[in-house]
Scaffold this motif. Structure first.
Motif, PDB file in Angstrom:
ATOM      1  N   ILE A   1      51.184  33.833  39.632  1.00 10.18           N
ATOM      2  CA  ILE A   1      50.104  33.022  40.198  1.00 10.18           C
ATOM      3  C   ILE A   1      48.791  33.360  39.493  1.00 10.18           C
ATOM      4  O   ILE A   1      48.464  34.535  39.294  1.00 10.18           O
ATOM      5  CB  ILE A   1      49.949  33.322  41.715  1.00 10.18           C
ATOM      6  N   GLU A   2      48.039  32.319  39.138  1.00  4.63           N
ATOM      7  CA  GLU A   2      46.723  32.509  38.507  1.00  4.63           C
ATOM      8  C   GLU A   2      45.669  31.714  39.284  1.00  4.63           C
ATOM      9  O   GLU A   2      45.836  30.510  39.505  1.00  4.63           O
ATOM     10  CB  GLU A   2      46.792  32.042  37.046  1.00  4.63           C
ATOM     11  N   SER A   3      44.588  32.399  39.693  1.00  2.00           N
ATOM     12  CA  SER A   3      43.493  31.704  40.384  1.00  2.00           C
ATOM     13  C   SER A   3      42.169  32.436  40.157  1.00  2.00           C
ATOM     14  O   SER A   3      41.335  32.501  41.042  1.00  2.00           O
ATOM     15  CB  SER A   3      43.789  31.608  41.890  1.00  2.00           C
TER      16      SER A   3
ATOM     17  N   ASP B   1      41.188  27.232  37.629  1.00  2.00           N
ATOM     18  CA  ASP B   1      42.506  26.643  37.434  1.00  2.00           C
ATOM     19  C   ASP B   1      43.484  27.276  38.412  1.00  2.00           C
ATOM     20  O   ASP B   1      43.630  28.502  38.428  1.00  2.00           O
ATOM     21  CB  ASP B   1      43.031  26.907  36.012  1.00  2.00           C
ATOM     22  N   SER B   2      44.161  26.435  39.226  1.00  2.00           N
ATOM     23  CA  SER B   2      45.256  26.950  40.057  1.00  2.00           C
ATOM     24  C   SER B   2      46.522  26.760  39.235  1.00  2.00           C
ATOM     25  O   SER B   2      46.771  25.658  38.751  1.00  2.00           O
ATOM     26  CB  SER B   2      45.426  26.136  41.339  1.00  2.00           C
TER      27      SER B   2
ATOM     28  N   LEU C   1      47.038  25.650  45.526  1.00  2.00           N
ATOM     29  CA  LEU C   1      48.109  26.639  45.325  1.00  2.00           C
ATOM     30  C   LEU C   1      49.335  26.337  46.195  1.00  2.00           C
ATOM     31  O   LEU C   1      50.464  26.368  45.681  1.00  2.00           O
ATOM     32  CB  LEU C   1      47.595  28.068  45.566  1.00  2.00           C
ATOM     33  N   PRO C   2      49.172  26.036  47.492  1.00  2.00           N
ATOM     34  CA  PRO C   2      50.363  25.720  48.295  1.00  2.00           C
ATOM     35  C   PRO C   2      51.111  24.485  47.777  1.00  2.00           C
ATOM     36  O   PRO C   2      52.336  24.436  47.830  1.00  2.00           O
ATOM     37  CB  PRO C   2      49.790  25.461  49.694  1.00  2.00           C
ATOM     38  N   GLN C   3      50.362  23.520  47.225  1.00  2.00           N
ATOM     39  CA  GLN C   3      51.023  22.331  46.657  1.00  2.00           C
ATOM     40  C   GLN C   3      51.902  22.720  45.470  1.00  2.00           C
ATOM     41  O   GLN C   3      53.032  22.251  45.319  1.00  2.00           O
ATOM     42  CB  GLN C   3      49.985  21.329  46.171  1.00  2.00           C
TER      43      GLN C   3
ATOM     44  N   GLU D   1      42.594  34.055  46.946  1.00  2.26           N
ATOM     45  CA  GLU D   1      43.520  32.983  47.348  1.00  2.26           C
ATOM     46  C   GLU D   1      44.907  33.218  46.742  1.00  2.26           C
ATOM     47  O   GLU D   1      45.925  33.090  47.415  1.00  2.26           O
ATOM     48  CB  GLU D   1      42.986  31.612  46.904  1.00  2.26           C
ATOM     49  N   GLY D   2      44.935  33.577  45.456  1.00  4.00           N
ATOM     50  CA  GLY D   2      46.211  33.856  44.787  1.00  4.00           C
ATOM     51  C   GLY D   2      46.847  35.120  45.324  1.00  4.00           C
ATOM     52  O   GLY D   2      48.060  35.190  45.548  1.00  4.00           O
TER      53      GLY D   2
END
Ligand code: KG4
Ligand code: ZN
Length: 336
Positions: free
Chosen positions: A5-7, A11-12, A55-57, A88-89
């Motif tokens: 995961i990158e945030s 960019d998500s 991110l959840p999407q 968030e990530g």
């Protein structure tokens, strides 16, 4: 497989990488560029809320594509970056690690950029000299080992990418400024340029600086200079400065036979062409990431995570935190 995961900024992105052969199995990114465009830079609060939405999407799409039972670890960018977006990530990674009962791996974003060179490749290539040029960093790094790296030179003020963003804002172009300036510069066919000073020409240490150049550009903008000529003149001088400092690095240090440019701004064509020539002169082999992996992405985070996974280098859910700056353990610093 590892889910990464990158945030760290705007960019998500989520990727799934196969551990055995480093093959990128699945990768998607939702960019926030449009949301920040009218501000001329990233607005952390907006970025944070968009990550919480995007991110959840992405996770949902990944879950439809891959059986999560195959996952062996969750990797996430924890530093450096914006605290409100990194979190968030990190929270998503912790929840997944807990739910799937698999280890958690915190990743340094800058090392991730270096590993963007080796996406889809089982073997990595070290030792390596690296120029990292992004929106937040401009550094020459001596990557003398897979995991151990030294910072040789740094910027004294703005970063290379940031200076493109700021000049683009002055010229009322879109965000991110790098591609916008590069496009506009291509439209200038004249042979005369504005005489912007090359920064730090006689500086004792190898270093970078873009704030003086930015101010010189501002004066010409205020005097009503021609936009495409400004874009081209600025881009030429910014790249020349990078090339000059890199040449000093080649001359002063026993550098490695391979040299790489990584980070979002490594997509710049003038910089790439100039570096090709410089590397030829100094008999270095130039490594570049594919354009799609130059800007922030989770594929590079997943690629570096393999190295940490194979070393059993895991993090505890209770203690893994996000940090705005790289932690002291990640890089050594050379005093010039
Ligand atoms: O690595 P990245 O995606 O995000 C950070 O970690 O900062 O880099 C984004 C930066 C932005 O400042 C953007 O304007 C710059 O890279 N950039 C460029 C080009 N493409 C992106 N700068 C110069 N020329 C380009 N072609
Ligand atoms: Zn980056």
């Amino acid at each position: 497989m590892i889910l990464s995961i990158e945030s760290s900024c705007d960019d998500s992105s989520i990727a799934i990488t196969q551990i055995e052969d480093a093959k990128l199995i699945w990768h998607k990114k939702i960019s926030q560029e449009k949301a920040h465009s009218s501000y001329g830079g990233v607005v952390p609060e907006i970025a944070s809320r968009l990550h919480a939405n995007d991110l959840p999407q992405l996770l949902f799409m990944a879950k439809n594509a891959i059986d999560f039972k195959k996952l062996k670890a969750i990797a996430v960018t924890t530093q450096p970056g914006l605290s409100v977006t990194l979190i968030e990530g990190l929270m998503m990674a912790k929840a997944l690690s807990l739910e799937l009962q698999i280890p958690l791996i915190g990743i340094n974003h800058l090392k991730g950029h270096i590993y963007s060179l080796f996406i889809n490749q089982k073997e990595s290539l070290f030792p390596l000299s690296v120029l990292l040029v992004s929106g937040g960093h401009t550094q020459i790094i001596d990557a003398y080992h897979k995991m151990s790296m030294r910072i040789v030179a740094n910027t004294l003020d703005d970063s290379f990418g940031e200076s493109f963003d700021k000049v683009a804002k002055m010229l009322k172009l879109s965000y991110p400024g790098g591609p916008a300036i590069q496009d506009l510069a291509q439209h200038y066919s004249g042979s005369e340029f504005y005489d912007f000073p090359i920064p730090l020409k006689n500086h004792k240490e190898i270093a970078f600086s873009f704030s003086g150049l930015k101010n010189a550009v501002r004066l010409v903008v205020e005097q009503g200079g021609e936009k495409s000529k400004i874009a081209k003149s600025f881009q030429n001088v910014a790249c020349k400065h990078i090339l000059q400092q890199t040449e000093r690095y080649f001359k002063r240090y026993a550098t490695h036979s391979h040299f790489a440019i990584v980070g979002g701004a490594s997509a710049n064509t003038t910089l790439r062409e100039g570096m090709q020539e410089l590397c030829k002169k100094y008999h270095k082999k130039l490594l570049l990431s594919p354009l799609e992996f130059c800007s922030d992405n989770a594929a590079m985070i997943g690629r570096y995570a393999i190295e940490k996974y194979l070393n059993n280098n895991f993090d505890a859910i209770q203690t893994l935190q996000c940090l705005p700056k790289s932690s002291d353990e990640e890089f050594e610093y050379i005093t010039q």
